[in-house]
Design a protein around this motif. Sequence first.
Motif, PDB file in Angstrom:
ATOM      1  N   LEU A 155      33.316  63.559  95.002  1.00 31.00           N
ATOM      2  CA  LEU A 155      33.591  64.044  93.658  1.00 31.00           C
ATOM      3  C   LEU A 155      32.633  63.459  92.637  1.00 31.00           C
ATOM      4  O   LEU A 155      32.600  63.907  91.484  1.00 31.00           O
ATOM      5  CB  LEU A 155      35.044  63.711  93.268  1.00 31.00           C
ATOM      6  N   ASP A 156      31.862  62.455  93.044  1.00 30.25           N
ATOM      7  CA  ASP A 156      30.878  61.810  92.181  1.00 30.25           C
ATOM      8  C   ASP A 156      29.519  62.453  92.446  1.00 30.25           C
ATOM      9  O   ASP A 156      29.020  62.429  93.574  1.00 30.25           O
ATOM     10  CB  ASP A 156      30.826  60.306  92.472  1.00 30.25           C
ATOM     11  N   SER A 157      28.912  63.030  91.418  1.00 32.87           N
ATOM     12  CA  SER A 157      27.629  63.720  91.599  1.00 32.87           C
ATOM     13  C   SER A 157      26.528  62.777  92.074  1.00 32.87           C
ATOM     14  O   SER A 157      25.578  63.214  92.734  1.00 32.87           O
ATOM     15  CB  SER A 157      27.207  64.386  90.278  1.00 32.87           C
ATOM     16  N   ARG A 158      26.635  61.496  91.784  1.00 35.01           N
ATOM     17  CA  ARG A 158      25.616  60.540  92.214  1.00 35.01           C
ATOM     18  C   ARG A 158      25.721  60.241  93.704  1.00 35.01           C
ATOM     19  O   ARG A 158      24.745  59.838  94.330  1.00 35.01           O
ATOM     20  CB  ARG A 158      25.744  59.237  91.429  1.00 35.01           C
ATOM     21  N   ARG A 159      26.909  60.434  94.283  1.00 31.22           N
ATOM     22  CA  ARG A 159      27.139  60.095  95.688  1.00 31.22           C
ATOM     23  C   ARG A 159      27.239  61.320  96.582  1.00 31.22           C
ATOM     24  O   ARG A 159      27.252  61.188  97.809  1.00 31.22           O
ATOM     25  CB  ARG A 159      28.430  59.273  95.821  1.00 31.22           C
ATOM     26  N   PHE A 160      27.315  62.504  96.004  1.00 37.90           N
ATOM     27  CA  PHE A 160      27.573  63.713  96.775  1.00 37.90           C
ATOM     28  C   PHE A 160      26.497  63.935  97.831  1.00 37.90           C
ATOM     29  O   PHE A 160      26.805  64.129  99.016  1.00 37.90           O
ATOM     30  CB  PHE A 160      27.667  64.924  95.837  1.00 37.90           C
ATOM     31  N   ASN A 161      25.228  63.936  97.440  1.00 37.39           N
ATOM     32  CA  ASN A 161      24.145  64.178  98.393  1.00 37.39           C
ATOM     33  C   ASN A 161      24.088  63.110  99.472  1.00 37.39           C
ATOM     34  O   ASN A 161      23.733  63.396 100.617  1.00 37.39           O
ATOM     35  CB  ASN A 161      22.805  64.239  97.651  1.00 37.39           C
ATOM     36  N   TYR A 162      24.443  61.894  99.117  1.00 40.97           N
ATOM     37  CA  TYR A 162      24.452  60.798 100.093  1.00 40.97           C
ATOM     38  C   TYR A 162      25.482  61.068 101.187  1.00 40.97           C
ATOM     39  O   TYR A 162      25.200  60.936 102.375  1.00 40.97           O
ATOM     40  CB  TYR A 162      24.763  59.483  99.377  1.00 40.97           C
ATOM     41  N   VAL A 163      26.684  61.465 100.786  1.00 38.75           N
ATOM     42  CA  VAL A 163      27.756  61.732 101.751  1.00 38.75           C
ATOM     43  C   VAL A 163      27.404  62.927 102.624  1.00 38.75           C
ATOM     44  O   VAL A 163      27.620  62.923 103.840  1.00 38.75           O
ATOM     45  CB  VAL A 163      29.095  61.950 101.025  1.00 38.75           C
ATOM     46  N   VAL A 164      26.826  63.974 102.013  1.00 38.68           N
ATOM     47  CA  VAL A 164      26.453  65.169 102.779  1.00 38.68           C
ATOM     48  C   VAL A 164      25.401  64.824 103.827  1.00 38.68           C
ATOM     49  O   VAL A 164      25.473  65.281 104.974  1.00 38.68           O
ATOM     50  CB  VAL A 164      25.948  66.273 101.834  1.00 38.68           C
ATOM     51  N   ARG A 165      24.416  64.027 103.438  1.00 40.07           N
ATOM     52  CA  ARG A 165      23.381  63.625 104.392  1.00 40.07           C
ATOM     53  C   ARG A 165      23.981  62.794 105.522  1.00 40.07           C
ATOM     54  O   ARG A 165      23.616  62.941 106.701  1.00 40.07           O
ATOM     55  CB  ARG A 165      22.306  62.822 103.664  1.00 40.07           C
TER      56      ARG A 165
ATOM     57  N   GLN B  12      35.113  73.170  99.788  1.00 36.02           N
ATOM     58  CA  GLN B  12      35.918  73.664  98.672  1.00 36.02           C
ATOM     59  C   GLN B  12      35.283  73.330  97.335  1.00 36.02           C
ATOM     60  O   GLN B  12      35.325  74.139  96.389  1.00 36.02           O
ATOM     61  CB  GLN B  12      37.341  73.075  98.752  1.00 36.02           C
ATOM     62  N   LYS B  13      34.680  72.155  97.247  1.00 34.61           N
ATOM     63  CA  LYS B  13      34.006  71.766  95.998  1.00 34.61           C
ATOM     64  C   LYS B  13      32.822  72.697  95.718  1.00 34.61           C
ATOM     65  O   LYS B  13      32.606  73.121  94.576  1.00 34.61           O
ATOM     66  CB  LYS B  13      33.527  70.319  96.088  1.00 34.61           C
ATOM     67  N   VAL B  14      32.050  73.003  96.750  1.00 33.14           N
ATOM     68  CA  VAL B  14      30.889  73.873  96.583  1.00 33.14           C
ATOM     69  C   VAL B  14      31.332  75.287  96.225  1.00 33.14           C
ATOM     70  O   VAL B  14      30.703  75.966  95.407  1.00 33.14           O
ATOM     71  CB  VAL B  14      30.028  73.875  97.861  1.00 33.14           C
TER      72      VAL B  14
ATOM     73  N   ASP C 108      32.336  75.049  92.320  1.00 31.95           N
ATOM     74  CA  ASP C 108      31.290  74.875  91.296  1.00 31.95           C
ATOM     75  C   ASP C 108      30.001  75.629  91.603  1.00 31.95           C
ATOM     76  O   ASP C 108      29.090  75.666  90.772  1.00 31.95           O
ATOM     77  CB  ASP C 108      30.980  73.392  91.091  1.00 31.95           C
ATOM     78  N   GLN C 109      29.891  76.228  92.831  1.00 30.88           N
ATOM     79  CA  GLN C 109      28.737  77.049  93.222  1.00 30.88           C
ATOM     80  C   GLN C 109      27.412  76.289  93.111  1.00 30.88           C
ATOM     81  O   GLN C 109      26.394  76.828  92.699  1.00 30.88           O
ATOM     82  CB  GLN C 109      28.680  78.325  92.381  1.00 30.88           C
ATOM     83  N   GLN C 110      27.424  75.028  93.511  1.00 27.18           N
ATOM     84  CA  GLN C 110      26.227  74.205  93.531  1.00 27.18           C
ATOM     85  C   GLN C 110      26.011  73.639  94.935  1.00 27.18           C
ATOM     86  O   GLN C 110      26.962  73.462  95.690  1.00 27.18           O
ATOM     87  CB  GLN C 110      26.324  73.057  92.522  1.00 27.18           C
ATOM     88  N   ASN C 111      24.725  73.355  95.258  1.00 24.39           N
ATOM     89  CA  ASN C 111      24.362  72.789  96.564  1.00 24.39           C
ATOM     90  C   ASN C 111      24.771  73.694  97.728  1.00 24.39           C
ATOM     91  O   ASN C 111      25.171  73.216  98.790  1.00 24.39           O
ATOM     92  CB  ASN C 111      25.004  71.403  96.755  1.00 24.39           C
ATOM     93  N   ILE C 112      24.673  75.002  97.534  1.00 26.81           N
ATOM     94  CA  ILE C 112      25.116  75.944  98.563  1.00 26.81           C
ATOM     95  C   ILE C 112      24.241  75.828  99.808  1.00 26.81           C
ATOM     96  O   ILE C 112      24.756  75.758 100.929  1.00 26.81           O
ATOM     97  CB  ILE C 112      25.091  77.384  98.011  1.00 26.81           C
ATOM     98  N   ARG C 113      22.925  75.840  99.629  1.00 28.21           N
ATOM     99  CA  ARG C 113      22.032  75.764 100.787  1.00 28.21           C
ATOM    100  C   ARG C 113      22.208  74.462 101.558  1.00 28.21           C
ATOM    101  O   ARG C 113      22.175  74.441 102.793  1.00 28.21           O
ATOM    102  CB  ARG C 113      20.574  75.897 100.344  1.00 28.21           C
TER     103      ARG C 113
END
Length: 319
Positions: free
Chosen positions: A78-88, A118-120, A123-128
């Motif tokens: 839920l934190d935009s600073r950590r989102f990409n880290y968790v996904v990776r 569900q988050k994506v 908010d329709q972000q980071n779809i790819r």
Amino acid sequence: IHSFCKKDDHNKENLFNSLNYDVAAKKRKKDLLNNKAKIQYFHQEKWIYVHKGSTKERHGYCTLGEAFNRLDFSSAILDSRRFNYVVRLLELIAKSQLTSLSGIAQKNYMNILEKVVQKVLEDQQNIRLIRELLQTLYTSLCTLVQRVGKSVLVGNINMWVHRMESILHWQQQLNNIQITRPAFKGTTFTDLPLCLQLNIMQRLSDGRDLVSLGQVAPDLQVLSEDRLLWKKLCQYHFTDRQIRKRLILSEKGQLDWKKMYFKLIRCYPRKEQYGDTLQLCRHCHILSWKGTDHPCTANNPETCSTSLSPQDFINLFRF
């Protein structure tokens, strides 16, 4: 004799019932304790002590699954600073570490993945980014399910088939997203001066985002082909030695930085940068998110913390 046998059977029955009652009572007590432990486990302690050996004070090893359960990844997405880290991190686990997770950790993994999707969708972000994650996970599961019977996956095969169906359903939902233009009429990206547009485009770290942005409008198409823009992108992700090995000249005899970039990403890993990462305390060997209080005995705990990339986090649990 007949009455004695009946009495004995009666006593055996009472004994059997008593044992059943004792077992049921112990089970209820154990379940109650487990439920209390889980509340503390997930909500109170948001750090974990990483130990790679057995000592008199602590037996066993810290596993990847244990760390994945203890650290608060549900809140991190839920934190935009950590989102990409968790996904990776989810992607790296999907590639090679699924079989090293316990049953609870695998279930927790799928729950976090569902929250990410569900988050994506909202908010329709980071779809790819999420499409690539789901495709990586589905490919890995197809390989692992074919090897059923060799203890490569924890749980019933039907459960994993159901999870694979869920992944396909999520992929379909992401493919059906229709991004709508905002309703408000104000200053847009193309209304900015060209120097500001180019400055913003230089902040993008993925060449595919530049290509997508260039498809929005003809003016952006011209900016997205800027040689200096692609040159800086190549120099950001790759070393001079790597670039010299993959030189490509255009028809005009100049370096084609755009083609070089897409060739380089097929040969070398790109540089990863995250707004927030997991921290490992070198003094007490405690792993936690930045800003999480942990019982460190160092005089200045902040100087003892080391940032871990997602791959460093995985390597931490390879023995």
